[in-house]
Design a protein around this motif. Structure first.
Motif, PDB file in Angstrom:
ATOM      1  N   CYS A 153      -4.085   0.248   4.524  1.00  0.00           N
ATOM      2  CA  CYS A 153      -3.188  -0.621   5.217  1.00  0.00           C
ATOM      3  C   CYS A 153      -3.946  -1.262   6.748  1.00  0.00           C
ATOM      4  N   CYS A 162       4.316   1.509   9.849  1.00  0.00           N
ATOM      5  CA  CYS A 162       5.973   1.499   9.369  1.00  0.00           C
ATOM      6  C   CYS A 162       6.122   2.657  10.169  1.00  0.00           C
ATOM      7  N   CYS A 165       6.168   6.032   7.072  1.00  0.00           N
ATOM      8  CA  CYS A 165       4.402   6.254   6.290  1.00  0.00           C
ATOM      9  C   CYS A 165       3.653   7.251   7.060  1.00  0.00           C
ATOM     10  N   SER A 212      -0.766  -2.283   2.776  1.00  0.00           N
ATOM     11  CA  SER A 212      -0.554  -3.602   2.754  1.00  0.00           C
ATOM     12  C   SER A 212      -2.468  -4.598   3.304  1.00  0.00           C
TER      13      SER A 212
HETATM   14  S1  SF4 Z   1       4.637   1.475   4.471  1.00  0.00           S
HETATM   15 FE1  SF4 Z   1       3.019   0.040   3.787  1.00  0.00          FE
HETATM   16  S2  SF4 Z   1       2.874  -1.539   5.140  1.00  0.00           S
HETATM   17 FE2  SF4 Z   1       3.927   0.249   5.587  1.00  0.00          FE
HETATM   18  S3  SF4 Z   1       2.301   1.483   7.196  1.00  0.00           S
HETATM   19 FE3  SF4 Z   1       2.378   2.171   5.097  1.00  0.00          FE
HETATM   20  S4  SF4 Z   1       0.374   1.424   4.180  1.00  0.00           S
HETATM   21 FE4  SF4 Z   1       1.087  -0.030   5.654  1.00  0.00          FE
END
Ligand code: SF4
Length: 409
Positions: A153, A162, A165, A212
């Protein structure tokens, strides 16, 4: 749906699932000893253990004892930090043996007997290139294979993960220490894992997901190479269930069209949190770099072009007040987009300084709200026999059961 006693509450299987996921469990050593050779139960946190309630609802079983050591190795936390969070990482749920059978307890009270899934050699496998399945792929429920995070990411690596996460936290920690990002499984590795899971573990559906990326083309290249390999080396006819893609919403819609033509069954562009102020602090990269607007544009495009239920957006249940969650879920459902729901697992990863999981009333209200939306807008979430931490499929089944009951009375 079965009913249980939890503290002073009379709860159903979905509410119990939410409580166990959000609070974690402690699994007695005896349970591992008795069942890890005959059932899908592993002391390695990377295998994402799950169990079934008596009515077959699938529930993730995060053993907090092992979770803590997995966290410390992921984030290289120092002991002081671990001690700080240790107190909050207690749970009242426990899986023990009673009369040699596994039972879920809350404190000293028996909540329910549980069932474990059949044993598989999945986690002992390596691909022909030497990639271990363990740590790269997981079996979810009875019929899913998923990949933790296929590519890094970039939002997290740039310091905007996030908050909830675990993968994002790991990418951020590596980038901060100038360490290389984790290995990216090759398309061939991914196809081999899928073939093994279908041939040996009763799997029929898969989830493809990664981090992302700043440039839409970077992610497009990853997904396209995986989808091409799945087409060539697995074959879509062999995948009897669904292929779910979790993507960063691209700015060009042809990318989405390509994914559907490559075989995607449904596509998620997950907002996770609806409230703008909370989302800016909980999901900073998503809101700053991708924006809420682009998420909604991509989801609406999918729903309008490919039909209701083809697009979905996940919400992490427990991160925002009920009011904004209802507003967001309703906004999406009205447009034919499924609001899906995964339960926040707060242990060891505080969000805005809190690791406090929601209570029964919150989970009950979410269940009733989503059931109403799925029924009203005729939305049918993916999930087959159920996913480890997501409840949308369980809620849909519950809503259908309620409807049948009222038709018969
Ligand atoms: S939820 Fe997706 S965008 Fe957010 S930190 Fe995790 S991998 Fe990255």
């Amino acid at each position: 749906m079965n009913r249980y006693r939890f503290a002073n509450y009379d709860i159903d299987s979905i509410e119990l699932k939410c409580l166990v996921i959000s609070r974690g469990v402690k699994i007695d050593k005896n349970v591992y000893k008795k069942f890890s050779k005959t059932n899908r139960l592993n002391t390695n946190a990377m295998t994402c253990n799950c169990f079934k309630l008596p009515d077959d609802t699938i529930v993730m079983a995060t053993d907090l004892g092992f979770h803590l050591s997995a966290l410390s190795s992921m984030f290289s936390w120092d002991n002081i930090k671990l001690y700080k969070y240790m107190e909050d990482m207690k749970t009242g749920f426990k899986i023990s043996l009673i009369d040699d059978e596994p039972v879920l307890l809350y404190g000293a009270e028996i909540v329910t007997p549980i069932k474990l899934l059949p044993y598989t050699d999945f986690y002992k496998q390596k691909t022909s290139s030497g990639m271990p399945y363990m740590g790269n792929a997981v079996l979810q429920g009875c019929d899913w294979v998923a990949f933790q995070c296929l590519w890094p990411c970039e939002y997290a690596a740039s310091g905007k993960p996030c908050q909830y996460c675990f993968s994002g936290g790991q990418f951020e920690a590596l980038a901060r220490r100038n360490k290389p990002m984790p290995f990216i499984p090759s398309p061939k590795d991914v196809s081999e894992v899928i073939n093994y899971a279908i041939d040996n573990c009763n799997v029929n559906s898969l989830q493809i997901t990664g981090g992302s990326t700043f440039k839409a083309e970077t992610e497009e290249k990853h997904i396209t190479s995986y989808m091409n390999s799945i087409n060539e080396k697995v074959g879509l006819e062999k995948i009897k269930g669904e292929i779910l893609l979790y993507i960063t919403p691209p700015d060009k819609t042809y990318v989405i069209d390509n994914y559907f033509s490559q075989g995607a069954s449904r596509i998620a562009c997950s907002l996770e949190v609806w409230d703008d102020k909370l989302a800016a602090s909980i999901t900073p990269g998503k809101r700053e770099f991708t924006t809420k607007e682009r998420h909604i544009d991509a989801l609406t495009y999918i729903a309008e072009k490919y039909g209701p239920g083809k697009a979905f957006s996940n919400f992490i249940i427990g991160l925002e007040p009920l009011e904004s969650l209802i507003e967001g879920a309703t906004y999406l459902a009205e447009r034919g987009i499924i609001p899906s729901a995964s339960i926040w697992m707060p242990f060891g990863k505080p969000v805005n300084g809190s690791m406090k999981a929601p209570d029964v009333e919150y989970f009950r209200a979410v269940k009733e709200m989503l059931a109403e939306l799925y029924t009203k807008y005729d939305l049918s979430p993916a999930g087959n026999c159920g996913l480890n931490v997501c409840v949308e499929r369980d809620i849909k089944k519950w809503a259908e059961g309620k409807q049948t009951l009222s038709l018969n009375t």
